[in-house]
Design a protein around this motif. Structure first.
Motif, PDB file in Angstrom:
ATOM      1  N   GLY A 156      78.508 -20.109 -13.450  1.00  0.00           N
ATOM      2  CA  GLY A 156      79.894 -20.310 -13.090  1.00  0.00           C
ATOM      3  C   GLY A 156      80.904 -19.987 -14.055  1.00  0.00           C
ATOM      4  N   GLN A 157      80.582 -19.103 -14.966  1.00  0.00           N
ATOM      5  CA  GLN A 157      81.747 -18.724 -15.682  1.00  0.00           C
ATOM      6  C   GLN A 157      82.473 -17.511 -15.251  1.00  0.00           C
ATOM      7  OE1 GLN A 157      82.750 -19.438 -18.785  1.00  0.00           O
ATOM      8  NE2 GLN A 157      81.477 -21.068 -18.676  1.00  0.00           N
ATOM      9  N   ASP A 158      83.669 -17.345 -15.737  1.00  0.00           N
ATOM     10  CA  ASP A 158      84.607 -16.416 -15.085  1.00  0.00           C
ATOM     11  C   ASP A 158      84.146 -14.979 -15.917  1.00  0.00           C
ATOM     12  OD1 ASP A 158      86.656 -14.856 -14.050  1.00  0.00           O
ATOM     13  OD2 ASP A 158      87.811 -16.904 -13.903  1.00  0.00           O
ATOM     14  N   GLU A 159      83.937 -13.884 -15.090  1.00  0.00           N
ATOM     15  CA  GLU A 159      83.663 -12.521 -15.571  1.00  0.00           C
ATOM     16  C   GLU A 159      84.646 -11.967 -16.458  1.00  0.00           C
ATOM     17  OE1 GLU A 159      80.923 -10.713 -15.480  1.00  0.00           O
ATOM     18  OE2 GLU A 159      79.779 -11.558 -13.797  1.00  0.00           O
ATOM     19  N   LEU A 160      85.979 -12.212 -15.979  1.00  0.00           N
ATOM     20  CA  LEU A 160      86.885 -11.662 -16.728  1.00  0.00           C
ATOM     21  C   LEU A 160      87.092 -12.015 -18.132  1.00  0.00           C
ATOM     22  CD1 LEU A 160      89.663 -10.013 -16.498  1.00  0.00           C
ATOM     23  CD2 LEU A 160      90.759 -12.310 -15.846  1.00  0.00           C
ATOM     24  N   LYS A 161      86.559 -13.185 -18.248  1.00  0.00           N
ATOM     25  CA  LYS A 161      86.740 -13.959 -19.828  1.00  0.00           C
ATOM     26  C   LYS A 161      85.978 -13.145 -20.645  1.00  0.00           C
ATOM     27  CE  LYS A 161      85.701 -18.193 -22.247  1.00  0.00           C
ATOM     28  NZ  LYS A 161      85.628 -19.436 -21.780  1.00  0.00           N
ATOM     29  N   TYR A 162      84.728 -12.788 -20.276  1.00  0.00           N
ATOM     30  CA  TYR A 162      83.640 -12.100 -20.993  1.00  0.00           C
ATOM     31  C   TYR A 162      84.217 -10.619 -21.143  1.00  0.00           C
ATOM     32  CZ  TYR A 162      81.443 -16.204 -21.090  1.00  0.00           C
ATOM     33  OH  TYR A 162      81.192 -17.529 -21.540  1.00  0.00           O
ATOM     34  N   HIS A 163      85.046  -9.988 -20.312  1.00  0.00           N
ATOM     35  CA  HIS A 163      85.196  -8.674 -20.043  1.00  0.00           C
ATOM     36  C   HIS A 163      86.402  -8.687 -21.411  1.00  0.00           C
ATOM     37  CE1 HIS A 163      83.311  -6.262 -17.063  1.00  0.00           C
ATOM     38  NE2 HIS A 163      83.166  -7.392 -16.673  1.00  0.00           N
ATOM     39  N   TYR A 164      87.184  -9.736 -21.341  1.00  0.00           N
ATOM     40  CA  TYR A 164      88.271  -9.917 -22.203  1.00  0.00           C
ATOM     41  C   TYR A 164      87.518  -9.841 -23.637  1.00  0.00           C
ATOM     42  CZ  TYR A 164      92.709 -10.196 -19.918  1.00  0.00           C
ATOM     43  OH  TYR A 164      93.838  -9.811 -19.083  1.00  0.00           O
ATOM     44  N   ILE A 165      86.500 -10.781 -23.836  1.00  0.00           N
ATOM     45  CA  ILE A 165      85.985 -10.903 -25.166  1.00  0.00           C
ATOM     46  C   ILE A 165      85.422  -9.852 -25.798  1.00  0.00           C
ATOM     47  CG2 ILE A 165      84.078 -11.957 -26.199  1.00  0.00           C
ATOM     48  CD1 ILE A 165      84.688 -14.544 -24.492  1.00  0.00           C
ATOM     49  N   ALA A 166      85.042  -8.842 -24.633  1.00  0.00           N
ATOM     50  CA  ALA A 166      84.122  -7.648 -25.220  1.00  0.00           C
ATOM     51  C   ALA A 166      85.239  -6.587 -25.710  1.00  0.00           C
ATOM     52  CB  ALA A 166      83.200  -7.023 -24.030  1.00  0.00           C
ATOM     53  N   HIS A 167      86.437  -6.619 -24.877  1.00  0.00           N
ATOM     54  CA  HIS A 167      87.457  -5.802 -25.286  1.00  0.00           C
ATOM     55  C   HIS A 167      87.980  -6.054 -26.446  1.00  0.00           C
ATOM     56  CE1 HIS A 167      91.394  -3.653 -24.365  1.00  0.00           C
ATOM     57  NE2 HIS A 167      90.446  -2.864 -24.348  1.00  0.00           N
TER      58      HIS A 167
END
Lengths: 147, 1203
Positions: A20-31
């Motif tokens: 249930g996590q937001d994908e965007l968050k992890y994209h941001y983290i990776a970036h």
């Protein structure tokens, strides 16, 4: 990522194993991690360090982000849920090594290349672009290996 | 507490301590402090620790005694003095014994018993006394020696002499004392610390025992840390805290927390107090009282660590540690969130993060940070500020001022229960509130929250930017834009969202790019702005990111996205129609065009080719388009375009067939593709650079077969070439299956060559109507199957051997009036002749020189490596009345002369002229053809014959011809046989069993028959104008050996009877006859020419005696204009025997003397041609053999008689 043009491009899919996590968050983290990796890199070059492990990159809210860069400049980033207990570097490093090994196996697999366009025949990053179901399975495999 | 300093006590005789002298010394001693460069070698630690600077507190011994050892609580080891000094002044040993010794003894007794304290006796002397003592040195021991003897029991020297006076105050004076002081301090500290550490170790060892108290242990351990800190050993001190933290976490895991109070006992202002302040609460007391909460304890630990880090100047680590602590401990706090004031945690993190930033900036002010350190410090601060910002996110969402969706919801901890947080749901029993004022106002006032949000975010952005963390800053910008959207400031938001994707796309972060673009589109839609060019660009970028795979992840579910994209695509189509100019979109990834087949097929029923193409549409929905266009590039930059009209492209692969009405056969490379959607053009370039090709990335090639029924155009040399008039080229247009309404032919030639269309002549029967323009010729109404030939003159192109002509034919067929087909071909046309011609003239007289005839020899040689077959050559005059009669010398056999590169052909003609008539130019006609042409036509004929016999092989006709020609090209063995017999045997042809083989066999049979080349085929003709040569004077020179030197006159017929001997004189007669028969007509008036003859010197063969050279006048006879004969007798002597040629005689005309009637031609040398009549004659000269006796007549008159 040998081609300089593709430097810092996301070659892996970014996957989250939390529910249930937001994908965007992890994209941001990776970036954003790339910025920190660059910083660490500059420091590592200054001190002539050849260590792949980049340590804890940063913590943000409830995740701790760890970085690892292979000698061929392939960057692996893990975001772990933050806990109050101490996460030992050795454990994180084990995960990274396992991921790196899985990646190497995958890249060395000639069948992974079959569908790749001939255009990029010496750019192996293209074969690993997200969206390939083969790679997806690999990633899961790698993670279970590490866990 | 942290301002701990090492204490040193001093004592001394009261008398001395009250003097001014002591005060001076004391002041000077203080000026030597703080101590510098201490090197501590500890037994417990491996490395040598260096202390740069150490503060030392000097106190009198008496003042210290009172508060000592009052508390049971372990203080730092520095609480007690580390060193005790006794300072005295004494003139000599006598006074020492009397006055000082007792005092020192008492002092020493009290001091030396103290644990972990060192002592030092300082004997102060004046410099002048020192000198005096030196004198007495040997007589008695000095005061110092005595002191040492009295007190210094062990090896360590604890007595020192200070030679000091107010005048001689310098660091050198103090050096000895300072070294001793340092030694003393370090050794005392080492001992004390070791003892303390042992205690700690013991306590730690008892951890599992009942009754062990972490708090007690903590205080003990902390005292070690404090001691180290007091010695300015920050790293070692920090290490102690790290160990404490480690042990704490172990203890925590063991759940052995009985001595702690609750996790947190919130007090007011807890949430807004500065995190790093160690004295905001009486932490140590709380610890001692076992009442400290974990919350407070952790904060205390952190603040101590941070304080040490601050002293060490490691700001980055400080901030990072704080941030990490805030995040991790917040999680722990969440477990007991219910007991806390609403938003306590958020407020605590917020205030703490900001206070850490402020505090660290405060500390950092005194530090000089280098650039990378400053950058990472800024980055760490940025992270803290961002952490604070996240709290605003949470507050905002909970208060309902911010929507619970990304990017705001990113900050929400995964397990947070928003319902609990909602202000409406506030627990009544709790009247606790948070205390941070700006957060309180933010909870009730949306604008306050927004302002706070923006200012904090901007602060983070600034910090990130100065730290060089561009990507973090981008993320912050994204959240600001999201806030703008929420606040309905759509203009700002749109601007941000349209500018952000550019930062993500270069490295392929399509997911984030797509997210930003998606936002931009949404805003665009919600503001109902017109869907302009900019919107189309955003949408195209979005679609690109969308199909790149990762873009989809962030957006929405699969079904939604399909509907969503469908809507977008539909409005894209509408918007594209609205545009007033074309929008090219290069290399878009939504669509891709590929060519699955490498061969195009012919349209069969009409001119043109069909090409199969596959268009892949990567969108989940159909894409409405208008047209797909594929452009292929051929040789010499020719381009042909295949198009196909389609209404829409379905998702996935679309197989299409594109048609190109005007296609020339050949191999083409894929050049570009274009898909049109109203004004929107998706374009791709497929040309490859040389580098790509080297890398194995080859261009896509397409082969277009030849259409035998299509309109075709050829360019030929005309069958008759006449030198001297403009060259022509023949355009042969064959319509094939088409009924051509109009065909416009344009010829493009290399620079300098122009075609004169106006002078176009049609060749052949039934020519179609045509029109000529300045730059083209247009044929009208040509029937199917008709071949039209037109000869077009062009300007001189002799500079080229071959001329490359681009033929462009635009033609319209009657069946498809709408389509103008364009055929564009490159053809080579030979402009030079295949043969080179040389002319040689020889004048000969039939009756000696009386009527000279002219023999002209033409030498024909090929200009290329090819054989030329010459059928006839004919020299003819243009009109009957010409004054020249031409007779061919070669017997006109029906055979054909073959000219090869090694063997030129010679053709001789005899010409007789009638004197005095105007001689017109002649023309040489050569009928010839190239061997290749001849053989090709022969093959064609043979195959035609074979086809005529058997209609089945008709379709393979071209194949058979090709096969035969190919075999002839492969080897030249057939040439000789063919040249002799006319039988053509192509080498190495192996007929197969099918129709082709059948035709082949028949054709071979036909070819094998004997034939003469004249019997078939067309011949080419060259017409070359030839001038009749003219010569002023023709001379015939003759040297004749006379039988009898005495005889007058000569008769030619007289045979020589006497043999000739070497060395003997031979009489000869030189005769030169002149003729003016071939003189130009304008020479009529000339009466005489001055001539000169000369006998050639052959000094190896002949001696010439007589008039070897002479001038004479050749007079023009009025009767028949022939000159007279000049005869001169000469004597020759052969120099050796053998068959000797007679010397040649050269006759030259002397220049005509200026003046008189010849004034105008004063410098002219008349032309003169000499014919050596005796040129081929040789004489046999015998050797003079035998003996020769000469009899000398003595007075006798008899003739000399040689025997």
């Amino acid at each position: 990522m040998p081609s300089p043009l593709k430097l810092n491009a996301p070659s892996h899919l970014i996957r989250t194993f939390a529910q249930g996590q937001d994908e965007l968050k992890y994209h941001y983290i990776a970036h954003t991690s790339l910025d920190v990796i660059d910083e660490r890199n500059a420091a590592a070059i200054a001190s002539k360090s050849t260590d792949c492990y980049m340590n804890l990159l940063y913590t943000m809210e409830d995740v701790a982000v760890y970085g690892y860069m292979t000698p061929l400049k392939m960057k692996i980033i893990i975001a772990l849920a933050l806990t109050d207990s101490v996460v030992r570097d050795a454990d994180v490093l084990t995960i990274f090594r396992a991921l790196h090994t899985a990646y190497r196996h995958a890249v060395a697999n000639p069948f992974l290349r079959l569908d790749a366009p001939i255009d990029g025949h010496n750019d192996h990053a293209t074969v690993l672009l997200a969206g390939s179901p083969k790679w997806k399975r690999k990633a899961v495999g790698a993670f279970s290996l590490a866990a | 507490m942290s301002s701990q300093a090492v204490t040193i006590t001093y004592a001394g005789p009261l008398v001395f301590l009250s003097t001014d002298h002591w005060k001076q010394i004391y002041a000077s001693l203080l000026s030597q402090l703080p101590l510098r460069n201490l090197h501590w070698k500890s037994s417990a630690r491996n490395a040598l620790r260096s202390i740069q600077e150490l503060d030392v507190k000097l106190v009198a011994l008496e003042t210290l005694r009172d508060d000592h050892a009052a508390s049971q609580v372990p203080q730092t080891v520095l609480d007690k003095p580390l060193l005790n000094m006794y300072i005295f002044i004494c003139e000599d040993s006598e006074s020492y014994r009397v006055n000082n010794r007792k005092h020192i003894k008492e002092w020493h007794a009290s001091v030396s018993q103290r644990k972990n304290q060192e002592w030092l006796i300082v004997h102060v002397v004046r410099p002048d006394q020192n000198v005096a003592q030196g004198r007495l040195f040997q007589m008695k021991a000095s005061v110092l020696d005595k002191v040492k003897a009295d007190f210094n029991a062990d090896k360590k020297d604890r007595c020192v002499q200070l030679v000091w006076s107010a005048e001689k105050d310098s660091p050198a004076v103090w050096a000895d004392l300072v070294t001793k002081v340092k030694d003393g301090i370090l050794s005392a500290f080492d001992g004390a610390l070791k003892q303390r550490e042992d205690e700690v170790k013991r306590s730690e060892g008892q951890r599992q025992m009942p009754g062990w108290n972490f708090c007690t242990f903590f205080i003990l351990k902390e005292s070690v840390a404090n001691s180290l800190e007091g010695m300015n050993l920050y790293e070692d001190s920090l290490q102690q805290y790290f160990e404490l933290e480690e042990i704490f976490s172990q203890v925590l895991r063991e759940k052995n927390l009985s001595w702690f109070g609750t996790l947190i006992t919130p007090t007011p202002n807890d949430d807004s107090a500065p995190l790093l302040s160690v004295d905001k609460k009486p932490y140590r007391d709380l610890i001692l009282a076992n009442t400290i909460s974990v919350f407070d304890f952790r904060i205390y630990l952190l603040s101590r660590e941070c304080a040490l880090l601050g002293k060490m100047g490691d700001m980055e680590e400080l901030c990072r540690k704080a941030a990490s602590f805030l995040s991790t401990f917040a999680r722990t706090l969440r477990e007991v969130e219910n007991t806390l004031a609403p938003f306590f945690i958020e407020s605590w993190i917020y205030s703490s993060a900001l206070s850490v930033v402020d505090q660290s900036e405060d500390w950092a002010r005194t530090l000089q940070l280098d650039k990378p350190a400053l950058a990472s410090f800024n980055a760490a601060k940025g992270e803290l500020v961002e952490l604070a910002r996240h709290q605003l996110d949470i507050l905002g969402i909970a208060a309902g001022f911010l929507p619970n969706k990304p990017p705001f919801s990113l900050a929400l901890p995964s397990f947070i229960n928003l319902a609990d947080k909602s202000p409406r749901n506030r627990r009544a029993s709790m009247d606790l509130t948070i205390t941070r004022p700006e957060l309180l106002s933010s909870l009730v006032d949306a604008d306050a929250l927004y302002d706070q949000y923006v200012s904090i975010t901007n602060r983070a952005i600034d910090l990130y930017v100065t730290a060089g963390r561009r990507k973090f800053a981008l993320k912050m910008h994204g959240s600001l834009a999201a806030l703008d959207v929420h606040r309905d400031r759509l203009g700002n938001a749109l601007q941000t969202f349209t500018s952000l994707p550019a930062h993500y796309s270069p490295h392929g972060w399509t997911s984030l790019e797509a997210f930003m673009l998606n936002r931009a589109l949404d805003i665009h839609a919600s503001t109902e702005k017109t869907k302009d060019r900019e919107w189309i660009h955003i949408l195209l970028h979005f679609l690109r990111a969308y199909v790149d795979g990762m873009g989809r992840d962030l957006l929405m579910s699969e079904e939604d996205s399909k509907v969503y994209v469908e809507g977008l695509v539909a409005s894209l189509k509408d918007a594209a129609q609205e545009m007033d100019s074309d929008i090219p979109s290069p290399d878009h990834t939504v669509l891709s065009v590929s060519l699955p087949f490498r061969d195009a097929t012919l349209a069969e029923s009409r001119d043109g080719a069909l090409l199969g193409i596959v268009v892949q549409n990567k969108l989940p929905c159909a894409l409405p388009v208008d047209e797909v266009e594929v452009q292929l590039g051929g040789r010499d930059n020719t381009k042909i375009t295949f198009t196909v009209k389609v209404a829409s492209l379905a998702p996935g692969l679309n197989k299409l067939t594109a048609f190109c009405p005007s296609s020339a056969p050949g191999t083409y490379a894929l050049f570009s593709t274009q898909i049109t959607m109203s004004r929107l053009l998706f374009q791709w370039k497929h040309t490859k650079t040389a580098k790509q090709i080297r890398a194995g990335n080859l261009p896509t090639l397409v082969h277009i077969p030849k259409d035998h029924c299509a309109l075709d155009v050829k360019l030929k040399q005309p069958p008759r070439i006449e030198l001297g008039i403009p060259s022509r080229a023949v355009v042969v247009l064959s319509t094939g299956r088409n009924e051509v309404a109009s065909a416009v032919v344009k010829l493009g030639a290399p620079s300098g060559v122009t075609f004169k269309y106006a002078e176009t002549e049609m060749i052949g029967d039934d020519p179609p109507p045509f029109r000529t323009e300045n730059d083209c010729v247009m044929f009208l109404d040509i029937k199917p199957g008709q071949t039209v030939a037109a000869s077009i003159p062009h300007s001189d192109a002799s500079a080229y051997h071959y001329m490359k002509v681009t033929i462009t034919v635009d033609y319209v067929t009657t069946s498809e009036q709408a389509i103008t087909r364009t055929l564009r071909l490159n053809r080579m046309i030979a402009t030079s002749l295949p043969v080179a011609i040389n002319v040689e003239d020889f004048f000969r007289g039939t009756r000696l020189v009386a009527l000279p005839t002219l023999f002209t020899m033409f030498t024909l040689s090929t200009t290329s490596h090819q054989h030329v077959r010459v059928k006839t050559t004919q020299l003819s005059s243009q009109s009957e009345s010409s004054g020249v009669k031409v007779t061919g010398c070669t017997a006109q056999k029906p055979s054909v002369v073959t000219i090869t590169p090694v063997q030129p052909g010679r053709f001789l003609f005899q010409m007789d002229s009638i004197r005095g008539q105007v001689r017109e130019g002649l023309k040489l006609h050569i009928m010839y053809r190239m061997l290749r042409e001849e053989v090709e036509s022969l093959v064609e004929l043979a195959v035609k014959e074979a086809v005529a016999e058997d209609a089945d092989i008709a379709p393979h006709r071209q194949d058979i011809v090709d096969k035969l020609v190919q075999s002839l090209e492969s080897s030249a063995t057939w040439v000789e046989l063919y040249g002799v017999t006319g039988e053509l045997v192509p080498p190495g042809v192996e007929p197969s069993d099918d129709q082709i083989g059948k035709g082949l066999r028949r054709a071979l049979e036909i070819l094998k028959q004997k034939r003469t080349p004249i019997s078939f085929g067309d011949w080419r003709e060259i017409v070359i104008p030839v001038d009749v040569p003219q010569m002023h004077i023709l001379a015939a020179a003759r040297l004749q050996i006379l039988e009898n030197p005495v005889a007058e006159g000569t008769t030619k017929t007289e045979r020589r009877k006497r043999p000739l001997y070497a060395g003997q004189p031979i009489s000869a007669l030189l005769a030169v006859q002149t003729s003016f028969h071939w003189a130009p007509l304008e020479d009529k008036k000339v009466e005489s020419y001055h001539m000169r003859y000369e006998v050639e010197d052959l000094i190896n063969d002949w001696l010439v005696s007589g008039r070897k050279r002479g001038d004479f006048t050749a007079r023009v006879s009025h009767l028949h204009r022939d000159g007279e004969t000049l005869t001169v007798p000469v004597t020759l002597i052969a120099l050796h025997h053998g068959e000797l040629a007679l010397p040649k005689i050269s006759v030259t005309a002397l220049p005509i003397i200026a003046g008189g009637e010849h004034r105008m031609r004063s410098s002219v040398v008349p032309g003169c041609d000499t014919h050596q009549v005796h040129g081929a004659e040789k004489v046999l000269v015998l050797p003079r053999g035998g003996r020769t006796t000469f009899v000398v007549n003595m007075g006798n008159n008899d003739a000399i008689n040689p025997l």
